[in-house]
Design an enzyme around this catalytic site. Structure first.
Site, mmCIF file in Angstrom:
data_model
loop_
_atom_site.group_PDB
_atom_site.id
_atom_site.type_symbol
_atom_site.label_atom_id
_atom_site.label_comp_id
_atom_site.label_asym_id
_atom_site.label_seq_id
_atom_site.Cartn_x
_atom_site.Cartn_y
_atom_site.Cartn_z
ATOM 1 N N ARG A 151 0.749 -1.143 0.020
ATOM 2 C CA ARG A 151 0.051 -0.166 -0.109
ATOM 3 C C ARG A 151 0.903 1.325 0.036
ATOM 4 O O ARG A 151 0.527 2.264 -0.718
ATOM 5 C CB ARG A 151 -1.077 0.070 1.269
ATOM 6 C CG ARG A 151 -1.635 1.251 1.519
ATOM 7 C CD ARG A 151 -2.736 1.507 0.447
ATOM 8 N NE ARG A 151 -3.880 0.420 0.678
ATOM 9 C CZ ARG A 151 -4.927 0.464 -0.138
ATOM 10 N NH1 ARG A 151 -5.313 1.522 -0.835
ATOM 11 N NH2 ARG A 151 -5.635 -0.463 -0.106
ATOM 12 N N GLY A 406 -1.883 -3.907 8.687
ATOM 13 C CA GLY A 406 -3.087 -4.724 8.417
ATOM 14 C C GLY A 406 -3.479 -5.101 6.851
ATOM 15 O O GLY A 406 -2.683 -4.590 6.098
ATOM 16 N N ARG A 408 -5.246 -3.727 4.742
ATOM 17 C CA ARG A 408 -5.137 -2.482 3.785
ATOM 18 C C ARG A 408 -3.699 -2.096 3.552
ATOM 19 O O ARG A 408 -3.625 -1.772 2.445
ATOM 20 C CB ARG A 408 -6.052 -1.238 4.287
ATOM 21 C CG ARG A 408 -6.088 -0.279 3.184
ATOM 22 C CD ARG A 408 -6.726 1.187 4.015
ATOM 23 N NE ARG A 408 -6.987 2.049 2.659
ATOM 24 C CZ ARG A 408 -6.179 2.994 2.148
ATOM 25 N NH1 ARG A 408 -4.949 2.925 2.938
ATOM 26 N NH2 ARG A 408 -6.713 3.593 1.039
ATOM 27 N N CYS A 409 -3.018 -2.171 4.412
ATOM 28 C CA CYS A 409 -1.558 -2.071 4.439
ATOM 29 C C CYS A 409 -0.881 -2.919 3.637
ATOM 30 O O CYS A 409 0.168 -2.370 2.646
ATOM 31 C CB CYS A 409 -0.775 -1.876 5.593
ATOM 32 S SG CYS A 409 -1.315 -0.896 6.919
ATOM 33 N N MET A 410 -1.517 -4.036 3.317
ATOM 34 C CA MET A 410 -0.798 -5.080 2.458
ATOM 35 C C MET A 410 -1.407 -5.073 1.069
ATOM 36 O O MET A 410 -1.030 -6.182 0.476
ATOM 37 C CB MET A 410 -0.962 -6.424 3.092
ATOM 38 C CG MET A 410 -0.179 -6.567 4.555
ATOM 39 S SD MET A 410 -0.037 -8.440 5.238
ATOM 40 C CE MET A 410 -2.016 -8.363 5.771
#
EC number: 3.5.3.6
Length: 420
Positions: A151, A406, A408-410
């Protein structure tokens, strides 16, 4: 050299006008050898609080990718960044460009002395060096364990992509990897005029940008995104896209809230999961609009984020508290990315299973809570069609969550299917 079978031969596209529209294509990175090279002595320099059990982290990440593939239901939906880079490195020009830019990026590493030898490595050898810092040559560099968090490499807004400027030296090579992919992978050939590069001297990471609508974008002024980065991103969006409003959220400059998406994410058209101690504050939001010249902004100070969003989106929003109403649970579960949900479709989201109180709050707001394993088992022989009910999917993330990022970060979504 032919394109690897795991990489789609079709061209890609940039199309994200909302955080919650059905996912179509996303870039991820299942962790590999680079994560095994994080030592206790290096971990803080490499931005890791702990040493991860790599095999378990890989299994958890593969389960997440399986969710994406099931929900999207189309081949080529989940793009591994290693496959993209391998295809780019099939070009000698790409390999030479990577080495040349890397030497300029890290002059203190004295890579210039080995530039010719690095460029002469095979595509797979150079790929291994790019990710792990290891090579058959008498030189080594730091590994890239944070590549897991794709992300932060970029953000797609409408039909443009903004390339990040990382705030830390540990992540600088990641941005170079993405740049080489964008400039040399044949799938991006038709999109290069829609890529936005920021000037030197500013910092911006993709976790600080959320797309609320085709006209409204949120930007975090955080530990990782400077005020200069915010200003340059806003100017680029105003001049090159349909964005007309940028809401800047001032965040504490600390690791616990390193990006806006660690304290705020959209889960449906009218619901967001938030970390109340930060998102319920007054006076920490600035509304930017385009001025008469590219250097000017029209500004106003809305009372808070919820009020500003409801006015710009013209609909009421429900802010669901990460961790529920208990301040202790809120802090504990925000620390393990309880607010960092990723939407696969409107009202179909995935988060870490360990954030029990957050999922209980989702249940109270009408979501059916299921494990990733049970979801994949139920739909093993049939397609999943979103829209029939709201689902909050629990992903096993006991190891992944220790990397401090989390779902979304990935994920770096390239395209979502606009609704309506």
């Amino acid at each position: 050299m032919s394109t690897p079978a795991s990489v789609p031969t079709v061209s890609f596209r940039f199309a994200v006008v909302s955080e919650i529209d059905p996912l179509q294509q996303v870039i991820v990175h299942t962790p590999g050898a680079e994560l095994e090279l994080v030592t206790p002595e290096q971990r803080l320099t490499l931005l890791f609080d702990d040493i991860l059990f790599v095999e378990e982290a890989q299994a958890e990440h593969r389960q997440m990718c399986a969710l994406f593939e099931k929900v999207v239901g189309a081949e080529g939906a989940v793009l591994q960044i290693t496959d993209l880079l391998r295809t780019a490195f099939a070009s000698e020009e790409a390999r030479e460009a990577f080495v040349e830019q890397l030497c300029r990026l890290q002059p203190e590493a004295n890579l210039q002395a080995f530039a010719r030898e690095l460029a002469a490595l095979s595509p797979d050898e150079l790929l291994h060096f790019a990710l792990t810092g290891q090579s058959p040559l008498p030189l080594n560099a730091f590994p890239l364990p944070n590549l897991l968090f794709t992300r932060d490499l970029a953000a797609v807004v409408n039909d443009h992509l903004i390339v990040s400027h990382p705030a830390t030296a540990a992540r600088a090579r990641e941005s170079l990897i993405l740049r080489v992919i964008l400039e040399h992978h044949p799938g991006f050939a038709g999109l290069r005029e829609r890529i936005i590069y920021l000037p030197e001297g500013v910092t911006f990471e993709g976790g600080d940008l959320l797309v609320a609508s085709p006209e409204v974008v949120l930007l975090g002024h955080s530990e990782r995104t400077s005020l200069g980065g915010v200003a340059h991103v806003a100017r680029a969006l105003f001049s090159r896209t349909s964005v007309r409003h940028v809401l800047v959220v001032d965040l504490p400059k600390q690791r616990a809230s390193m990006h806006l998406d660690t304290v705020f994410t959209f889960v449906s058209a009218d619901e967001c999961v938030v970390f109340p101690p930060i998102l319920h504050q007054e006076g920490n939001v600035l509304h930017l609009m385009a001025g008469d010249t590219p250097e000017q902004f029209v500004t106003e100070m809305p009372p808070d984020l919820k009020t500003a969003l409801e006015r710009l989106l013209d609909r009421p929003l429900t802010f669901i508290p990460c961790g529920g109403d208990n301040p202790v649970h809120q802090k504990r579960e925000q620390w393990t990315d309880g607010a960092n949900f990723f939407a696969l479709a409107p009202g179909v989201v995935v988060g870490y299973e360990r954030n029990h109180y957050t999922f209980e709050e989702m249940r109270r707001h009408g979501y059916r809570v299921v494990t990733a394993e049970s979801f994949l088992s139920y739909y093993a022989e049939s397609p999943f069609v979103p829209g029939t009910e709201k689902l909050a999917i629990k992903l096993e993330g006991n190891e992944l969550s220790r990397g401090r990022g989390g779902p979304r970060c990935m994920t770096l979504p390239l395209a979502r299917q606009p609704l309506g």
